[in-house]
Design an enzyme around this catalytic site. Structure first.
Site, PDB file in Angstrom:
ATOM      1  N   ASP A 278       8.275  -4.200 -10.576  1.00  0.00           N
ATOM      2  CA  ASP A 278       7.373  -3.998  -9.429  1.00  0.00           C
ATOM      3  C   ASP A 278       7.243  -5.314  -8.673  1.00  0.00           C
ATOM      4  OD1 ASP A 278       5.412  -3.191  -7.669  1.00  0.00           O
ATOM      5  OD2 ASP A 278       3.781  -3.263  -9.129  1.00  0.00           O
TER       6      ASP A 278
ATOM      7  N   ARG B 288      -6.934  -1.141  -6.152  1.00  0.00           N
ATOM      8  CA  ARG B 288      -5.904  -1.765  -5.323  1.00  0.00           C
ATOM      9  C   ARG B 288      -5.992  -3.287  -5.435  1.00  0.00           C
ATOM     10  NH1 ARG B 288      -4.408   2.392  -5.812  1.00  0.00           N
ATOM     11  NH2 ARG B 288      -3.971   4.098  -4.364  1.00  0.00           N
TER      12      ARG B 288
ATOM     13  N   GLU C   9       0.815  -1.225   0.000  1.00  0.00           N
ATOM     14  CA  GLU C   9       0.000   0.000   0.000  1.00  0.00           C
ATOM     15  C   GLU C   9       0.846   1.272   0.000  1.00  0.00           C
ATOM     16  OE1 GLU C   9      -3.614   0.752   0.256  1.00  0.00           O
ATOM     17  OE2 GLU C   9      -3.712  -1.235  -0.617  1.00  0.00           O
TER      18      GLU C   9
ATOM     19  N   THR D 184       0.855   1.742  -8.308  1.00  0.00           N
ATOM     20  CA  THR D 184       0.240   2.954  -8.877  1.00  0.00           C
ATOM     21  C   THR D 184       1.265   3.698  -9.728  1.00  0.00           C
ATOM     22  OG1 THR D 184      -1.210   3.136  -6.951  1.00  0.00           O
ATOM     23  CG2 THR D 184      -1.007   5.088  -8.329  1.00  0.00           C
TER      24      THR D 184
ATOM     25  N   GLN E   9       4.407  -7.118   0.597  1.00  0.00           N
ATOM     26  CA  GLN E   9       4.184  -7.910   1.798  1.00  0.00           C
ATOM     27  C   GLN E   9       5.441  -8.713   2.140  1.00  0.00           C
ATOM     28  OE1 GLN E   9       2.001  -7.604  -0.635  1.00  0.00           O
ATOM     29  NE2 GLN E   9       0.327  -6.581   0.422  1.00  0.00           N
TER      30      GLN E   9
END
Length: 232
Positions: free
Chosen positions: A219, A197, A64, A69, A223
């Site tokens: 990318d 998301r 997040e 993005t 986590q």
């Protein structure tokens, strides 16, 4: 002494013959072999040249934090954006984002012993159903429940306190656009895709050209379970 010099002359003569033959045939082979060797050498030179102009960008950060993005924005800026088919792919992700976001706010409201207004119980029950997680699609009934709950003062109060729990920033944006998103013929906009998301699993790459350089953007998941892939 003559015998000693004679041996040296003989060896020199042999080396000269071998060198001339090798030089004539190119690596000791025929014309076909020589051309193949030249082709391979040229390919290696080109590959080396390309690598010199290749810039690799590895996106690292916690979940997040906005890595995916940023990768989406690069795709929009340098790779002609998204096709209609690619945009449609995000529809299910966005529906899931909205449902999970509303469920999270309901759970957080209940944790804080907030009371829902009259007639809200039915909508709360519908959105809290475990079956909804198996097929998170917004139909007319789900849309009506979400729209009513989003206007409810208890959900608004819970939303304002979102810094106290984990709620994606995109949830508010999607809830404000619930009517448009719930339509049957809904195709996500570029802004919708940027707000969507989805957890990045594994490694995703995009390659584009800019400023005379080839860029490779990598990318990886944020986590903990994905972090061991960062070093490869």
């Amino acid at each position: 002494v003559y015998h000693h010099h004679h041996n040296h002359f003989f060896l020199l003569f042999i080396f000269c013959i071998m060198g001339c033959v090798a030089s004539k045939n190119g690596y000791g082979g025929d014309d076909k072999q020589r051309k193949e060797n030249q082709r391979i050498e040229k390919a290696l030179r080109n590959d080396r040249k390309e690598r010199e102009f290749l810039i690799k960008l590895l996106l690292l950060g916690a979940g997040e934090s906005g890595k995916s993005t940023f990768a989406k924005q690069m795709k929009i800026l340098f790779l002609e954006g998204y096709s209609k088919q690619e945009l449609t792919f995000y529809k299910d992700i966005i529906h899931s984002n909205i449902i999970i976001g509303m469920r999270t706010m309901i759970q957080e409201a209940e944790k804080r012993n907030y009371k829902f207004g009259d007639g809200m119980e039915e909508h709360v029950e519908l959105l809290s159903s475990e079956d909804l997680l198996l097929d998170p699609v917004i139909d007319e009934q789900i849309e009506a429940a979400i729209a009513v709950l989003w206007e409810d003062k208890t959900i608004k109060k819970t939303y304002r306190r979102r810094n106290e729990y984990q709620l994606s920033e995109s949830v508010g944006y999607f809830l404000e656009n619930i009517k448009r998103i719930a339509k049957e013929d809904y195709v996500p906009t570029v802004e919708d895709v940027l707000q969507a998301r989805a957890r990045t699993i594994g490694v995703k790459e995009i390659t584009f050209k800019s400023e005379g350089h080839q860029w490779k953007l990598v990318d990886v998941g944020g986590q903990r379970i994905e972090r061991k892939k960062w070093i490869h």
